[in-house]
Design a protein around this motif. Structure first.
Motif, PDB file in Angstrom:
ATOM      1  N   ALA A 148      32.738  34.857  27.176  1.00  0.00           N
ATOM      2  CA  ALA A 148      31.929  34.915  28.451  1.00  0.00           C
ATOM      3  C   ALA A 148      32.650  35.482  29.680  1.00  0.00           C
ATOM      4  O   ALA A 148      32.188  36.260  30.599  1.00  0.00           O
ATOM      5  CB  ALA A 148      31.078  33.668  28.896  1.00  0.00           C
ATOM      6  N   GLN A 149      33.810  34.963  29.806  1.00  0.00           N
ATOM      7  CA  GLN A 149      34.488  35.620  30.953  1.00  0.00           C
ATOM      8  C   GLN A 149      34.878  37.059  30.509  1.00  0.00           C
ATOM      9  O   GLN A 149      34.807  37.858  31.641  1.00  0.00           O
ATOM     10  CB  GLN A 149      36.153  34.842  31.209  1.00  0.00           C
ATOM     11  CG  GLN A 149      35.816  33.465  31.663  1.00  0.00           C
ATOM     12  CD  GLN A 149      37.428  32.632  31.904  1.00  0.00           C
ATOM     13  OE1 GLN A 149      38.191  33.168  31.170  1.00  0.00           O
ATOM     14  NE2 GLN A 149      37.336  31.663  32.547  1.00  0.00           N
ATOM     15  N   LEU A 155      31.537  43.405  33.080  1.00  0.00           N
ATOM     16  CA  LEU A 155      30.219  44.070  33.755  1.00  0.00           C
ATOM     17  C   LEU A 155      30.719  44.106  35.237  1.00  0.00           C
ATOM     18  O   LEU A 155      30.305  45.147  35.970  1.00  0.00           O
ATOM     19  CB  LEU A 155      29.115  42.925  33.725  1.00  0.00           C
ATOM     20  CG  LEU A 155      28.371  42.868  32.614  1.00  0.00           C
ATOM     21  CD1 LEU A 155      27.525  41.646  32.724  1.00  0.00           C
ATOM     22  CD2 LEU A 155      27.858  44.282  32.359  1.00  0.00           C
ATOM     23  N   LYS A 156      31.692  43.459  35.793  1.00  0.00           N
ATOM     24  CA  LYS A 156      32.167  43.731  36.961  1.00  0.00           C
ATOM     25  C   LYS A 156      32.926  45.259  37.488  1.00  0.00           C
ATOM     26  O   LYS A 156      32.812  45.854  38.091  1.00  0.00           O
ATOM     27  CB  LYS A 156      33.164  42.650  37.467  1.00  0.00           C
ATOM     28  CG  LYS A 156      32.401  41.388  38.077  1.00  0.00           C
ATOM     29  CD  LYS A 156      33.379  40.311  38.420  1.00  0.00           C
ATOM     30  CE  LYS A 156      32.490  39.063  39.001  1.00  0.00           C
ATOM     31  NZ  LYS A 156      33.585  37.974  39.367  1.00  0.00           N
ATOM     32  N   ALA A 164      27.384  44.843  27.058  1.00  0.00           N
ATOM     33  CA  ALA A 164      28.116  43.248  27.499  1.00  0.00           C
ATOM     34  C   ALA A 164      26.981  42.371  27.957  1.00  0.00           C
ATOM     35  O   ALA A 164      26.892  41.187  27.624  1.00  0.00           O
ATOM     36  CB  ALA A 164      29.001  43.624  28.563  1.00  0.00           C
ATOM     37  N   PRO A 165      25.760  42.792  28.578  1.00  0.00           N
ATOM     38  CA  PRO A 165      24.700  42.088  28.977  1.00  0.00           C
ATOM     39  C   PRO A 165      24.112  40.919  27.948  1.00  0.00           C
ATOM     40  O   PRO A 165      23.975  39.752  28.254  1.00  0.00           O
ATOM     41  CB  PRO A 165      23.784  42.769  29.875  1.00  0.00           C
ATOM     42  CG  PRO A 165      24.509  43.758  30.319  1.00  0.00           C
ATOM     43  CD  PRO A 165      25.823  44.288  29.407  1.00  0.00           C
ATOM     44  N   ASP A 181      23.029  38.657  34.535  1.00  0.00           N
ATOM     45  CA  ASP A 181      24.542  39.272  34.512  1.00  0.00           C
ATOM     46  C   ASP A 181      25.457  39.090  35.391  1.00  0.00           C
ATOM     47  O   ASP A 181      26.660  39.227  35.398  1.00  0.00           O
ATOM     48  CB  ASP A 181      24.335  41.104  34.507  1.00  0.00           C
ATOM     49  CG  ASP A 181      23.086  41.437  33.459  1.00  0.00           C
ATOM     50  OD1 ASP A 181      23.055  40.673  32.579  1.00  0.00           O
ATOM     51  OD2 ASP A 181      22.427  42.489  33.918  1.00  0.00           O
ATOM     52  N   THR A 182      25.088  38.708  36.831  1.00  0.00           N
ATOM     53  CA  THR A 182      25.872  38.781  37.756  1.00  0.00           C
ATOM     54  C   THR A 182      26.248  37.329  37.954  1.00  0.00           C
ATOM     55  O   THR A 182      27.325  37.154  38.876  1.00  0.00           O
ATOM     56  CB  THR A 182      24.885  39.063  39.265  1.00  0.00           C
ATOM     57  OG1 THR A 182      24.085  38.198  39.233  1.00  0.00           O
ATOM     58  CG2 THR A 182      24.655  40.530  39.125  1.00  0.00           C
TER      59      THR A 182
END
Length: 196
Positions: A148-149, A155-156, A164-165, A181-182
């Protein structure tokens, strides 16, 4: 070693029950009564009394691994994670052949989002006991958190990433966290100790 079953969540399983190896390291029926008394107090929600009884016992037998282990579990239940880390770390140094302290250290590290430390501790527990189901389950949870990290970081770095989402959402769904996603990955908490 008996373990309670848990529903899927973001928490790692922390072990309270004592293995046959720990029992083999202790001698005498009187000891068993002391362990039973401490466990009973803990089950009754009298953690302060359980800790006092464990401390009194350890004062006379400072190398007893079973009572020291129980002391770490009590401290964990009381929310004294830093103190519990000290107890379980000392057990890994004094009794490096025991996998359970490594498992409990991993749960405490994961609660602090120190997933690399948690992974290393669980890998040691599994090296010591390849059939240790709780450690295998906890290692899977740690790998999922690390995933998850990584997905969040991807995504960042690349906000338009389309692969990835769904992966991040799937991992978060496993742990009951919202899937946007954020959001950063949820931080796991130490699971309440298993009670006999």
């Amino acid at each position: 070693m008996p373990h309670a079953a848990f529903a899927p969540s973001s928490r790692l399983r922390i072990v309270q029950a004592v293995t046959a190896l720990l029992v083999a390291l202790t001698v005498g029926i009187a000891h068993a009564d002391d362990y039973s008394d401490v466990n009973t107090l803990l089950r009754q929600g009298k953690a302060d009394q359980a800790l006092a009884k464990a401390d009194a016992y350890i004062a006379g037998k400072p190398r007893d691994p079973q009572m020291r282990f129980l002391r770490g579990v009590i401290l964990t239940e009381q929310g004294k994670q830093a103190d519990a880390v000290v107890v379980f770390t000392a057990l890994t140094q004094d009794f490096p052949e025991l996998p359970e302290p490594y498992n409990n250290l991993a749960a405490l590290y994961a609660a602090q989002s120190q997933f690399d430390k948690a992974r290393a501790a669980l890998e040691m527990a599994i090296k010591l006991n390849p059939d240790y189901a709780t450690a295998h389950e906890n290692l899977g949870d740690v790998y999922a958190r690390l995933a998850a990290q990584s997905y969040g970081r991807a995504l960042k770095l690349e906000p338009g990433n389309t692969t990835a989402p769904p992966k991040l959402a799937l991992v978060r769904q496993m742990f009951g966290a919202p899937a946007p996603d954020t959001l950063p990955p949820a931080t796991p908490a130490v699971r309440k100790p298993v009670r006999n």
